[in-house]
Every structure is written in C-alpha cells, then in structure tokens.
Scaffold this active site. Structure first.
Site, PDB file in Angstrom:
ATOM      1  N   ALA A 237       0.832  -1.210   0.000  1.00 45.32           N
ATOM      2  CA  ALA A 237       0.000   0.000   0.000  1.00 45.32           C
ATOM      3  C   ALA A 237       0.859   1.249   0.000  1.00 45.32           C
ATOM      4  O   ALA A 237       0.619   2.193  -0.766  1.00 45.32           O
ATOM      5  CB  ALA A 237      -0.929  -0.013   1.207  1.00 45.32           C
ATOM      6  N   GLU A 256      10.639  -3.278  -2.934  1.00 45.91           N
ATOM      7  CA  GLU A 256      10.694  -4.543  -2.181  1.00 45.91           C
ATOM      8  C   GLU A 256       9.555  -4.465  -1.183  1.00 45.91           C
ATOM      9  O   GLU A 256       9.660  -3.799  -0.152  1.00 45.91           O
ATOM     10  CB  GLU A 256      12.055  -4.694  -1.498  1.00 45.91           C
ATOM     11  CG  GLU A 256      12.373  -6.126  -1.105  1.00 45.91           C
ATOM     12  CD  GLU A 256      11.927  -6.474   0.305  1.00 45.91           C
ATOM     13  OE1 GLU A 256      10.787  -6.981   0.443  1.00 45.91           O
ATOM     14  OE2 GLU A 256      12.691  -6.243   1.238  1.00 45.91           O
TER      15      GLU A 256
END
Length: 517
Positions: A237, A256
């Site tokens: 998010a 990542e």
C-alpha cells in the site's frame, strides 16, 4: 562517547548525529519494550532533503571518480568499522527495534558480508567490456559498461533496520552512486548510526552517504527533489504511494514490498527439520519478516507429525525483553491489531487455535504477541490472503505437493517460499514453479544470506532486485558504445549507397537465415 550515546545529544545545530538543516520540528524514537526515548531527530522537510541531495550530487561525482579500486578501499574501511563495533550497533538495534541482541548480531553479520561482496564484485560486474558486434556491424568494435546513476534515495524498513537497507546502500555505493538514506521513523537511531559510522570510517567521502529523518513526507520529498533512483522497502500500500510520488518526476523505483510466504512439506520430507525451519521462519523477529513463513501446506502423509512437531516447539517459545526471550516486542504497536484481526477472522471462519489466539493469554503484556498456530484456516480468510507480519503460522492439510503448490501460488504476493522434500529433482521442480522471487529448499530464508543471489519479488511483492550482480546493475545505467575499426566498401547507412545495395543485403540475409524453419 560511542555513536549510540551521541544519539541522545541534542543541540541547536543537530539532533543526535543528524544535521538539522533549518528544520525546527523534531520527533522521538522510543524503545518498543519500555517506551524509553532512544533518540531525538529532526523531521526533515523538502528544503532540508533538497539540501542533502544537493550535497550528495556533488559528492557523487567525486565518489564515482575514485573508480572501482578507490571505492572498494573505502567500502572495506566501512565494513571494518561496522565489524569492530558490531556489539554497539546490536545493542542499539535491540533498544530501538526490540529484537534480541543475538538476532541483531546475525542481521549485522549478513549486512557486513553483503557489503564485502558488493565492493569485491563491482568491477567484474560493471566494468567496461567488449561484446560481439554481430554480422551487420562486423567492422565495428562494440563496448558495454554500466555507469552510476548519480544519487540514489533509499527508504528503509524498521523490521531489519541494518540488513535490508544495506542491500540497497552497499550495492548503490559500490556501483559508484551517492546515497541519501531515509530510515523508518520507528528506527531512525539505527539509520543515524550507520551514517555516522560512514563519516567516521570514510571521512574523505563523508557526503557520499547521508541520512535524512522524518515521516512519510520526508520520504516523498526524496522523490520530488528528485534523486536519480529510489529504492523502497515496505508494504504494498505504501509502495503504491511512493511510486505515485516518484511518477511526478519520472524517478525510477525499486520496490521490495510485502510477502505471504508459503512452505510446502512433501511426503518424503524430514518432518523434524521442516518443523524447526517453519517455527524459525514464522516466529523469529516476532514474525516481522517479509520473507518469513506465514503459511504451511503439508501433505496428508506428514501433516499430523508436522503439526505435533511444530506445536511442541512453539509452546517453548517466549516473547520478552530479557536475554532469555525467544523474540521481542512488536516494533509497531499498530501491528498488534493486524495480528489480532487476522486471528479473530480465522477463528470466526472455523479455524482451530493450537497455540496463542485472541484471548488475554495470547497478548501476555503490552506490546507482545504470543506465538500462534492455526489449523484448518479457510483459504479466503485474511490470515491466508493478507500479510500478517506477526508471530503466527497457518498449517493446512493438502492431498499432495501439487495441491500445495497450487495453494501456495494462489495469492497476489510473490516474495519468497520454501520446499521440504527428500527428492532433489522434485524439490527443484516445485521451487521453480513457485510464484516467488526466491525459494529455499530444505531450509528457510537461506537465499538472503548468499550475496551472489538476487533478492526481490513478483506481483504485489514488488519488482527490481538487490544483492548479487543484478543488485549492482540495478543502480546503474547500461552504456553502449561502438567504434568503427575499418570502413566498409559500401556504407549501408548513407544516402549515397548504391541503388542495388538493399537487394544485395536481402539476398545475403536469405542465404544466412532463410534456411531455418
């Protein structure tokens, strides 16, 4: 005075070891185990970030000009400094992050090893080389090299505040870039320590690695200043928000992101070893590991034995802040509610709670979560589909390894995973078909300790790679150069070429390639 002690020294010019610039707002970093203040740091605004990047840009030119050998020498001095002060840094990680001192030592050791690999392999991976020019350019010499980008911004996480950001910092520096590092607002002291250690170890290139501190707005400023690339580690998010901010300035990104990593335990697996690995992968660092194991799919032949072995081990675990504790508190108190919600959702859907759960015993003290094992969790539940990031583990009985693989891949995440099997060929086949960037066979998390292997995910787990040759190239731009050695009798790239030259070229191509069907 140690660097860790300096973090508590706040003056009008600096907060801890971090340059305040003109920033007046500060924030406190507190120990999750006790609430004690670890350090006070500036909330750097866009102007402060801009000043830092400007200094880094000038430093980047000097740093790149040192060449591979000059950078290797200085990166070696830095890792030597870290290695000699490993316990000091581990103490700080323990205070600010909450993990046991021994786990912090392991994390720092991995970071130092990666730093050594990056410095030692940069020339071989990135240095100029000749490549084949091919048939059409046979009269040319062709060269390839990988040039540094300039300034790389790194936004690091709080769960592994040394190892994870160093996967970007070390490789970006080795590739010839300057780095501006924004540590998590939950672990700014560790980030400040790393930057101060750099200045102490490499005083002639102090501005090649700098730190800025603050909240999300500080990280967003790195995108808008901008830097030449931004490496982000965090949730999917938040990653989308970072990408949106970077899109404004066309700043390339490395993402990542989270994981929902699965383990497959096949019929012929070493059950004891698989259970030991699953417990470590799920519960170490309080389950706050993006590449940790959150789901296990065990075949009918081994399921009961596996559950028994896991249950026995988990019941001996104990969270706490003392030296005998298995793991520490949740670094982010808000994550406790995520764990509670996932477990409650699983229970409501009919899951069986073997250990832990949602009652008072599952939360033995403020900031702590007891190890939780859940059986028969529906695949649609949050505990299976969403990243929990806590000391929980779901174990599901499956018919065979193929069903296990199907379920393991039935998620939007694709960071890592594990396969346990006595058959090398079958395990390799399952590992290759697992929808993840990394897979360990008969172990967990091992790929992260191999500096030559790339680290990164697919799907909602992100894109781009740190570590290994891919990690070095991630922080460079490929530069292609051709040099004409001798002129051709007929220059095809000229308006003065003969009228029949194209037809002659087509006949040659037909003779060389046309026979292939």
């Amino acid at each position: 005075m140690s660097l860790a002690e300096q973090l508590d020294t706040v003056t009008g010019a600096a907060a801890g070891t971090v340059d305040r610039h003109a920033t007046t707002e500060t924030f406190e970093s507190t120990a999750p185990a006790s609430g004690a203040v670890v350090g006070v740091f500036p909330v750097h605004d866009e102007a402060a970030v801009g000043e830092t990047v400007t200094r880094a840009r000038a430093a980047a030119e000097r740093w790149a000009a040192l060449g591979f050998d000059g950078r290797k020498q200085r990166l070696s001095a830095y890792r030597g400094y870290l290695a000699r002060r490993m316990h000091e840094l581990a103490d700080l990680v323990h205070r600010e992050n909450g993990k046991p001192h021994a786990d912090a030592i392991l994390e720092i050791t991995l970071a130092v090893d990666h730093l050594a690999w990056a410095a030692g392999h940069a020339r071989k991976t990135l240095g100029p080389r000749r490549v084949s020019p091919g048939l059409l350019a046979a009269n040319h010499a062709a060269y390839l090299e990988y040039q540094p980008l300039g300034v790389v911004g790194v936004i690091g996480p709080w769960n592994y505040p040394v190892f994870t950001p160093m996967g970007s910092i070390a490789y970006a520096l080795a590739a010839g870039n300057a780095v501006v590092f924004k540590p998590s607002e939950h672990t700014p002291a560790v980030g400040a320590w790393l930057a101060a250690a750099w200045r102490a170890a490499v005083p002639d290139s102090a501005d090649a690695f700098q730190v800025v501190t603050g909240y999300g707005a500080t990280g967003a400023a790195l995108c808008r200043v901008p830097v030449d690339k931004l490496a982000f580690t965090g949730s999917a998010a938040t990653g989308k928000k970072v990408m949106a901010a970077c899109a404004e300035t066309l700043t390339p990104v490395l993402m990542e992101l989270g994981g929902k990593d699965a383990m497959i335990v096949d019929d012929d697996a070493d059950v004891a070893a698989a259970a030991d690995a699953a417990v470590w992968g799920a519960m170490s660092n309080g389950g706050q590991t993006c590449i940790g194991i959150e789901r296990v799919y065990a075949t009918e032949a081994v399921y009961d034995r596996f559950v028994d072995a896991v249950t026995t081990q988990v019941r001996s675990l104990r969270p706490g802040a003392d030296g005998e504790a298995t793991y520490g508190p949740m670094t982010m108190s808000s994550q406790i509610e995520v764990v509670r919600r996932h477990v409650a959702d699983a229970e409501a859907a009919g899951a069986r709670v073997v250990t832990g759960g949602t009652d008072a015993d599952a939360f033995p003290a403020e900031g702590y979560v007891a190890p939780t094992v859940l059986l028969d969790v529906p695949e649609t539940s949050a505990a299976v589909q969403e990243e929990t990031f806590g000391p929980t583990l779901t174990i599901t009985r499956v018919r065979d390894a193929e069903e296990a693989l199907q379920r393991a891949n039935a998620t939007s995440y694709g960071l890592a995973g594990a396969v346990f099997s006595a058959s090398k060929d079958k395990a390799m086949d399952l590992a290759r078909r697992m929808h993840s960037g990394m897979t360990s066979i008969n172990s967990v998390l091992t790929f992260a300790s191999v500096p030559a292997l790339p680290f990164g995910g697919v799907g909602d787990s992100g894109f781009g790679r740190i570590h290994g040759e891919d990690g070095l190239k991630e922080f460079t731009r490929a530069k292609a150069i051709t040099r004409q050695r001798v002129p051709l009798p007929v220059n095809l790239m000229s308006f003065g070429r003969p009228a029949n030259a194209a037809d002659a070229l087509a006949r040659v191509m037909g003779m060389v390639h046309g026979r292939h069907r």
